[in-house]
Enzyme design. Structure first.
Site, PDB file in Angstrom:
ATOM      1  N   SER A   1     -10.031  -6.721  -7.280  1.00  0.00           N
ATOM      2  CA  SER A   1      -8.756  -6.024  -7.288  1.00  0.00           C
ATOM      3  C   SER A   1      -8.219  -5.831  -8.697  1.00  0.00           C
ATOM      4  O   SER A   1      -8.212  -6.758  -9.515  1.00  0.00           O
ATOM      5  CB  SER A   1      -7.762  -6.812  -6.421  1.00  0.00           C
ATOM      6  OG  SER A   1      -6.507  -6.886  -7.026  1.00  0.00           O
ATOM      7  N   LYS A   2      -7.804  -4.616  -8.945  1.00  0.00           N
ATOM      8  CA  LYS A   2      -7.236  -4.249 -10.233  1.00  0.00           C
ATOM      9  C   LYS A   2      -5.980  -5.092 -10.496  1.00  0.00           C
ATOM     10  O   LYS A   2      -5.678  -5.456 -11.622  1.00  0.00           O
ATOM     11  CB  LYS A   2      -6.886  -2.755 -10.176  1.00  0.00           C
ATOM     12  CG  LYS A   2      -6.391  -2.190 -11.467  1.00  0.00           C
ATOM     13  CD  LYS A   2      -7.529  -1.695 -12.336  1.00  0.00           C
ATOM     14  CE  LYS A   2      -6.987  -1.261 -13.683  1.00  0.00           C
ATOM     15  NZ  LYS A   2      -7.886  -1.511 -14.778  1.00  0.00           N
ATOM     16  N   ARG A   3      -5.281  -5.391  -9.404  1.00  0.00           N
ATOM     17  CA  ARG A   3      -4.034  -6.140  -9.518  1.00  0.00           C
ATOM     18  C   ARG A   3      -4.233  -7.508 -10.183  1.00  0.00           C
ATOM     19  O   ARG A   3      -3.376  -8.011 -10.881  1.00  0.00           O
ATOM     20  CB  ARG A   3      -3.458  -6.342  -8.118  1.00  0.00           C
ATOM     21  CG  ARG A   3      -1.984  -6.485  -8.087  1.00  0.00           C
ATOM     22  CD  ARG A   3      -1.401  -6.109  -6.755  1.00  0.00           C
ATOM     23  NE  ARG A   3      -2.186  -6.633  -5.667  1.00  0.00           N
ATOM     24  CZ  ARG A   3      -1.727  -7.468  -4.751  1.00  0.00           C
ATOM     25  NH1 ARG A   3      -0.492  -7.877  -4.808  1.00  0.00           N
ATOM     26  NH2 ARG A   3      -2.486  -7.877  -3.768  1.00  0.00           N
TER      27      ARG A   3
END
Ligand code: GLU
Length: 503
Positions: A273-275
């Protein structure tokens, strides 16, 4: 049958690695089958669209080498290839479903729907639209339409029975219709939802194989109901399991590690996840990973070739990729393995390929005009894992770092600051006398002297390298570094290191 596959990203940001893998498998399957690969931009959720993201998609596909036969910027017979530009195509299909009773107009206001949702929540049951508007008469509908009351068109899901579809990996997937909601097909803004557009587009573009993430596994039965309602043949589905990553449990907002009850960091496996800061394809390229290494590595995240071989060019993958090799188990993305993979690719570059890439990174740390860059590259290439590490591997050439004298202590080399001072004082005149400042001359002069002094090699070479580099790890040993620094700089550093040892 000509295989036609499509990659259908939404322009919501950078191409993340899970997306890149879907694109790659879709591409490879088309190439392997001698079919067509299509790029379609799914931008019907315009609130989520990020400006510039469509161009980024084109760019990433180009960088990855995934050339498409049809797409917004290359054209094709089934265009437009951007959903918002196909807007007028969807309503007639939705109306056709209204005619056959598979869909209906819904005029419910947001307030009513919110209230219903809240009520369901309070009563602890899953919310479902209760088909209120399905019972409107033809006249009532005409009237509301004529009055310009905003509407959506909903899919009329049967209240009983089962809906299902066949997936290449998961086999027959079935759900009770009673668990499915009458989802919106055409939104109030006239645009279709993904739920509708994917069906219309895949059919009208002649797509034969759909590959996408398992997050669509649960809604695919609804899509199949639409195919059935139209009397269309659904494509073959291959839902791909997610790419996972091992990480510590972290707070969603602050990203800080959440310890377990004993106060220890807790290792978990989560979706990439980029988050949480996982890299996108661009990030990896920017950090000095080689495109070919990343593509090869991504191909193996959930697909296994037959046999033990691991290294494949894109061309080779196009020949051997098959659906049978795709795994149903989620795959684990391992940064260390990627770095190793990259290092193997770097080793295989020719010096002519390596140098221009390396030079770009070296310039961040040194003035490349002042050094024998070719020699630096020869020393660095076998030690390069990721190009972004190069600046810190050579920064000592530009300026000697501060270091403590205990760096001279090395058990195996039998050195310590006293041995070092003795060695450095003795070698200084030897270096001063060298006229042809080459690695060979340095080697011969120093090694002869070491033999004369009756020292062990390491007792001279270790201190000398530390004295002129200030670092325990350098690409190359004392002779290479002395050569690269040049005579003046080497002697200058040697003198200052001797002074500091004396002090
Ligand atoms: N637009 C969808 C996404 O970006 C693609 C789903 C599909 O391939 O059908 O997740």
């Amino acid at each position: 049958m000509t295989v036609r596959t499509r990659f259908a990203p939404s322009p919501t940001g950078y191409l993340h690695l899970g997306g890149l893998r879907t694109a790659l498998y879709t591409y490879l399957y088309a190439r392997k089958s001698g079919g067509n690969f299509i790029l379609r931009i799914e931008d019907t959720d315009q609130e989520r669209e990020i400006p510039g993201a469509v161009d980024k998609i084109y760019e990433s596909m180009k960088q990855a080498g995934l050339s498409y036969d049809e797409g917004p910027d290359v054209g094709g017979d089934y265009g437009p290839y951007i959903q918002s530009q196909r807007k007028s195509m969807y309503l007639p299909y939705a109306k056709q479903l209204v005619e056959t009773g598979h869909a209906y107009y819904c005029f419910c206001t947001k307030e009513k729907l919110d209230a219903d949702r809240e009520k369901a929540e309070k009563e602890g049951r899953a919310y479902k639209y209760e088909k209120d508007c399905m019972h409107l008469s033809k006249e009532e509908i005409e009237e509301k339409l004529a009055a310009g009351i905003p509407y959506v068109i909903r899919q009329n899901i049967p209240t009983e029975g089962k809906a299902g579809f066949d997936d290449v990996l998961y086999g027959r997937v079935e759900v009770d219709c009673s668990t499915l909601d009458d989802n919106v097909l055409i939104k109030a803004d006239g645009l279709p939802t993904y739920n509708f557009a994917n069906v219309i587009d895949d059919h009208t573009m002649g797509i034969t194989h759909v590959m996408r993430g398992t997050e669509y596994l649960s809604s695919a039965p609804k899509y199949n109901l639409l195919y059935e309602a139209f009397g269309w043949q659904p494509p073959m589905y291959v839902h791909l399991p997610p790419v996972m990553r091992e990480d510590y449990r972290r707070d969603k907002m602050t990203k800080e590690i959440i310890p377990d009850e004993n106060g220890n960091p807790e290792l978990i496996v989560r979706k990439l996840s980029k988050r949480y800061g996982d890299p996108s394809f661009e990030d990896l390229l920017d950090a000095g990973y080689l495109k070919d290494a990343v593509i090869n590595f991504i191909a193996l995240l959930g697909w296994s070739p037959r046999g033990e071989r691991e290294f494949f060019s894109l061309k080779e993958l196009e020949e051997i990729f098959d659906l049978e090799g795709i795994s149903k188990a989620p795959s684990l993305f391992d940064m260390k393995k990627l770095a190793w993979f990259n290092a193997e690719y770097v080793k295989k570059l020719s010096p002519e390929e390596y140098m221009p890439i390396a030079e770009k990174w070296l310039r961040k740390a040194i003035d490349t005009e002042k050094f024998d860059v070719k020699r630096i590259c020869e020393l660095l290439q076998p030690r390069t894992e990721v190009f972004s590490q190069l600046p810190e591997m050579v920064d000592f050439l530009a300026e000697m770092p501060e270091f403590e004298s205990d760096l001279y202590t090395h058990k195996k080399m039998k050195t310590n600051p006293e041995v070092a001072l003795d060695a450095l004082v003795k070698i200084k005149p030897v270096l001063e006398a060298i006229e042809d400042w080459s690695e060979a001359a340095l080697h011969d002069a120093v090694m002869n002297a070491v033999a004369e002094f009756g020292m062990k090699n390491g007792q001279m070479l270790w201190p000398l390298r530390i004295a002129i580099s200030g670092k325990a790890n350098t690409p190359g040993g004392a002779f290479e570094i002395a050569y690269l620094l040049g005579k003046d700089e080497t002697l200058k550093r040697l003198n200052s290191s001797i002074e500091r040892l004396k002090a």
